[in-house]
Design a protein around this motif. Sequence first.
Motif, PDB file in Angstrom:
ATOM      1  N   TYR A  76      27.516 -31.245 -27.916  1.00  0.00           N
ATOM      2  CA  TYR A  76      26.772 -30.600 -26.935  1.00  0.00           C
ATOM      3  C   TYR A  76      25.890 -29.509 -27.352  1.00  0.00           C
ATOM      4  O   TYR A  76      26.806 -28.903 -28.039  1.00  0.00           O
ATOM      5  N   ASP A  77      24.651 -29.318 -26.899  1.00  0.00           N
ATOM      6  CA  ASP A  77      23.796 -28.295 -27.137  1.00  0.00           C
ATOM      7  C   ASP A  77      24.668 -26.907 -26.599  1.00  0.00           C
ATOM      8  O   ASP A  77      24.842 -26.035 -27.120  1.00  0.00           O
ATOM      9  N   VAL A  78      24.878 -27.298 -25.201  1.00  0.00           N
ATOM     10  CA  VAL A  78      25.422 -26.297 -24.560  1.00  0.00           C
ATOM     11  C   VAL A  78      26.688 -26.753 -23.881  1.00  0.00           C
ATOM     12  O   VAL A  78      26.228 -27.712 -22.901  1.00  0.00           O
ATOM     13  N   ILE A  79      27.712 -26.181 -23.524  1.00  0.00           N
ATOM     14  CA  ILE A  79      28.640 -26.189 -22.435  1.00  0.00           C
ATOM     15  C   ILE A  79      28.428 -25.063 -21.620  1.00  0.00           C
ATOM     16  O   ILE A  79      28.673 -23.823 -21.925  1.00  0.00           O
ATOM     17  N   VAL A  80      28.620 -25.324 -20.398  1.00  0.00           N
ATOM     18  CA  VAL A  80      28.553 -24.341 -19.231  1.00  0.00           C
ATOM     19  C   VAL A  80      29.831 -24.148 -18.478  1.00  0.00           C
ATOM     20  O   VAL A  80      30.210 -25.458 -18.101  1.00  0.00           O
ATOM     21  N   LEU A  81      30.398 -23.274 -18.104  1.00  0.00           N
ATOM     22  CA  LEU A  81      31.820 -23.015 -17.564  1.00  0.00           C
ATOM     23  C   LEU A  81      31.473 -22.452 -16.504  1.00  0.00           C
ATOM     24  O   LEU A  81      31.144 -21.287 -16.407  1.00  0.00           O
ATOM     25  N   GLY A  82      32.039 -22.949 -15.196  1.00  0.00           N
ATOM     26  CA  GLY A  82      31.905 -22.405 -13.778  1.00  0.00           C
ATOM     27  C   GLY A  82      30.525 -23.018 -13.141  1.00  0.00           C
ATOM     28  O   GLY A  82      29.403 -23.165 -13.654  1.00  0.00           O
ATOM     29  N   CYS A 127      24.620 -22.588 -12.532  1.00  0.00           N
ATOM     30  CA  CYS A 127      24.075 -24.039 -12.138  1.00  0.00           C
ATOM     31  C   CYS A 127      22.526 -23.938 -12.229  1.00  0.00           C
ATOM     32  O   CYS A 127      21.863 -24.818 -12.791  1.00  0.00           O
ATOM     33  N   ILE A 128      21.989 -22.746 -12.065  1.00  0.00           N
ATOM     34  CA  ILE A 128      20.429 -22.515 -12.519  1.00  0.00           C
ATOM     35  C   ILE A 128      20.445 -22.881 -13.898  1.00  0.00           C
ATOM     36  O   ILE A 128      19.382 -23.439 -14.281  1.00  0.00           O
ATOM     37  N   LEU A 129      21.034 -22.204 -14.694  1.00  0.00           N
ATOM     38  CA  LEU A 129      20.828 -22.213 -16.182  1.00  0.00           C
ATOM     39  C   LEU A 129      21.085 -23.734 -16.657  1.00  0.00           C
ATOM     40  O   LEU A 129      20.488 -24.203 -17.508  1.00  0.00           O
ATOM     41  N   SER A 130      22.095 -24.213 -16.149  1.00  0.00           N
ATOM     42  CA  SER A 130      22.544 -25.636 -16.482  1.00  0.00           C
ATOM     43  C   SER A 130      21.189 -26.464 -16.189  1.00  0.00           C
ATOM     44  O   SER A 130      20.768 -27.325 -17.106  1.00  0.00           O
ATOM     45  N   GLY A 131      20.561 -26.519 -15.021  1.00  0.00           N
ATOM     46  CA  GLY A 131      19.528 -27.089 -14.740  1.00  0.00           C
ATOM     47  C   GLY A 131      18.100 -26.780 -15.434  1.00  0.00           C
ATOM     48  O   GLY A 131      17.524 -27.815 -16.029  1.00  0.00           O
ATOM     49  N   ASP A 161      14.832 -28.656 -20.290  1.00  0.00           N
ATOM     50  CA  ASP A 161      14.398 -28.419 -21.549  1.00  0.00           C
ATOM     51  C   ASP A 161      14.671 -29.218 -22.621  1.00  0.00           C
ATOM     52  O   ASP A 161      14.242 -29.219 -23.594  1.00  0.00           O
ATOM     53  N   GLY A 162      15.528 -30.251 -22.023  1.00  0.00           N
ATOM     54  CA  GLY A 162      15.953 -31.320 -23.264  1.00  0.00           C
ATOM     55  C   GLY A 162      17.008 -30.902 -23.871  1.00  0.00           C
ATOM     56  O   GLY A 162      17.536 -31.887 -24.949  1.00  0.00           O
ATOM     57  N   LEU A 163      17.891 -30.022 -23.502  1.00  0.00           N
ATOM     58  CA  LEU A 163      19.210 -29.905 -24.256  1.00  0.00           C
ATOM     59  C   LEU A 163      20.217 -30.604 -23.612  1.00  0.00           C
ATOM     60  O   LEU A 163      20.027 -31.037 -22.389  1.00  0.00           O
ATOM     61  N   LYS A 164      21.162 -30.879 -24.486  1.00  0.00           N
ATOM     62  CA  LYS A 164      22.274 -31.745 -23.916  1.00  0.00           C
ATOM     63  C   LYS A 164      23.416 -30.920 -23.208  1.00  0.00           C
ATOM     64  O   LYS A 164      23.792 -30.055 -24.357  1.00  0.00           O
ATOM     65  N   VAL A 165      23.454 -30.894 -22.248  1.00  0.00           N
ATOM     66  CA  VAL A 165      24.551 -30.107 -21.339  1.00  0.00           C
ATOM     67  C   VAL A 165      25.817 -30.855 -20.735  1.00  0.00           C
ATOM     68  O   VAL A 165      25.610 -31.698 -20.196  1.00  0.00           O
ATOM     69  N   LEU A 166      26.791 -30.074 -21.253  1.00  0.00           N
ATOM     70  CA  LEU A 166      28.167 -30.484 -20.442  1.00  0.00           C
ATOM     71  C   LEU A 166      28.310 -29.114 -19.512  1.00  0.00           C
ATOM     72  O   LEU A 166      28.484 -28.093 -19.843  1.00  0.00           O
ATOM     73  N   PRO A 222      23.977 -23.945  -5.547  1.00  0.00           N
ATOM     74  CA  PRO A 222      24.448 -24.444  -6.946  1.00  0.00           C
ATOM     75  C   PRO A 222      24.346 -25.989  -6.948  1.00  0.00           C
ATOM     76  O   PRO A 222      23.900 -26.478  -7.995  1.00  0.00           O
ATOM     77  N   GLN A 223      24.560 -26.658  -5.683  1.00  0.00           N
ATOM     78  CA  GLN A 223      24.796 -28.225  -5.887  1.00  0.00           C
ATOM     79  C   GLN A 223      23.240 -28.662  -6.009  1.00  0.00           C
ATOM     80  O   GLN A 223      23.388 -29.744  -6.835  1.00  0.00           O
ATOM     81  N   ALA A 224      22.139 -28.139  -5.590  1.00  0.00           N
ATOM     82  CA  ALA A 224      20.786 -28.630  -5.834  1.00  0.00           C
ATOM     83  C   ALA A 224      20.594 -28.561  -7.174  1.00  0.00           C
ATOM     84  O   ALA A 224      19.763 -29.231  -7.950  1.00  0.00           O
ATOM     85  N   PHE A 225      21.052 -27.360  -8.031  1.00  0.00           N
ATOM     86  CA  PHE A 225      20.767 -27.290  -9.440  1.00  0.00           C
ATOM     87  C   PHE A 225      21.607 -28.108 -10.352  1.00  0.00           C
ATOM     88  O   PHE A 225      21.257 -28.554 -11.314  1.00  0.00           O
ATOM     89  N   ALA A 226      22.696 -28.420  -9.546  1.00  0.00           N
ATOM     90  CA  ALA A 226      23.626 -29.387 -10.501  1.00  0.00           C
ATOM     91  C   ALA A 226      22.903 -30.700 -10.295  1.00  0.00           C
ATOM     92  O   ALA A 226      22.905 -31.514 -11.226  1.00  0.00           O
ATOM     93  N   ARG A 227      22.585 -31.076  -9.243  1.00  0.00           N
ATOM     94  CA  ARG A 227      21.648 -32.562  -9.128  1.00  0.00           C
ATOM     95  C   ARG A 227      20.794 -32.335 -10.096  1.00  0.00           C
ATOM     96  O   ARG A 227      20.466 -33.489 -10.947  1.00  0.00           O
ATOM     97  N   LEU A 228      19.777 -31.355 -10.090  1.00  0.00           N
ATOM     98  CA  LEU A 228      18.666 -31.364 -11.060  1.00  0.00           C
ATOM     99  C   LEU A 228      19.155 -31.513 -12.802  1.00  0.00           C
ATOM    100  O   LEU A 228      18.717 -32.377 -13.377  1.00  0.00           O
ATOM    101  N   SER A 229      20.322 -30.873 -13.041  1.00  0.00           N
ATOM    102  CA  SER A 229      20.828 -31.005 -14.490  1.00  0.00           C
ATOM    103  C   SER A 229      21.286 -32.570 -14.657  1.00  0.00           C
ATOM    104  O   SER A 229      20.899 -32.914 -15.569  1.00  0.00           O
ATOM    105  N   ALA A 230      21.803 -33.116 -13.616  1.00  0.00           N
ATOM    106  CA  ALA A 230      22.440 -34.364 -13.841  1.00  0.00           C
ATOM    107  C   ALA A 230      21.101 -35.391 -13.913  1.00  0.00           C
ATOM    108  O   ALA A 230      21.014 -36.345 -14.624  1.00  0.00           O
TER     109      ALA A 230
END
Length: 446
Positions: free
Chosen positions: A5-11, A17-21, A26-31, A236-244
Amino acid sequence: MDEEYDVIVLGTGLKECILSGLLSVDGLKVLHMDRNDYYGGESSSLNLTQLWKRFRGSDTPEENLGAIREYNVDMIPKFIMANGTLVQTLIHTDVTKYLNFKAVDGSFVYKKGKVIYKVPATDVEALKSPLMGLFEKRRARKFFIYVQDYDEKDPKSHEGLDLSKVTAREIISKYGLEDDTIDFIGHALALHNDDDYLDQPAIDFVKRIKLYAESLARFQGGSPYIYPLYGLGELPQAFARLSAVYGGTYMLNKPECKVEFDGSGKAIGVTSAGETAKCKKVVCDPSYLSDKVKKVGKVARAVCIMSHPIPDTNDAHSVQIILPQKQLGRKSDMYLFCCSYAHNVAPKGKYIAFVSAEAETDNPEEELKPGIELLGPIDEIFYHSYDTYVPTNQQEEDNCFISGTYDATTHFESTVADVLEMYTKITGKTLDLSVDLSAASATAEN
């Protein structure tokens, strides 16, 4: 989990969650992983059973408190400035479609003698405010007109002052304002939590007051704040949805989550339950890399369940009261935050109030008393405190980007500033938040 992955986000706290979104957009592959089985981390919302379990160690709340599931009690209670950076981020990412907001009823400030006043934010309100005497009102009105008219791009509005060089103290002394007035302007309008701002360039001070006034005008409510229905756990859940939606992968309930480093000390992956996912960068809250952070303070907080609004707030269902440090003889401000069934965070007739402050003693019950005394009768009260941390690592050397702990303030401006700074460090670019603010709306019903 053996992908890279480009970035792994923990927590799954709000910042993560905002950063993950943003990174997924931006097109990065995020776990995105969390050791808990729920979203939100420290910034989650708890129902009554969860609240009891956390603070009383049992699963059986008092029956007279109403329906257990109708409670959504924020662990990091904060309101959102209607024209602030969090709203701009929500619109920029279109996360507003996952959330419903409602304006907050009131914004008040405390003055010595256990009196609270509505915060005046414009020249018109300054003339009406009982917070000041007649001559002080006139001086304050002139100051507010200067701030309202100030335009960075229009030198005529500067009145010969270069706000990047002149301090806030110098501007205030030009208008001859009294100490108590300076207190409410600096702490309840500009939302500084101590007096360090007085000796810093005035541009930030003036911009903060303008933001407050513009946010107040936005929904024609009694405050500049908005707040999501069902509490902040929704964010957090809303930004998690965005990331997904943009291809981010989420894994909850992952034990340990150990960051792996190569020989030169750079993060190269995360191991959980014997499986390792590789990555180029790690983003996390302080609890995942405790050897790369330092303790800088402590937040003390009281969570109160009540059956009435806070006295002297015009029966407001939702309200912020700021108690400036000088009015209490403290080194930093105290914050009072209240919301109710009107925002769907409690059963009908119930109110949730929080009193928060930077801990300056080891006795939160005594320390938070000035705020608690403003609440009136309380059905239940829970005290808790937590340490605050900031990162000490060099991101360019270890590729680890660690967020700071949430502070005692009851608004999001400092939280989002941390997120945007982290975004720039991770991506090397500044997030463009020039958005059409009219695209967001708060529900106007009472």
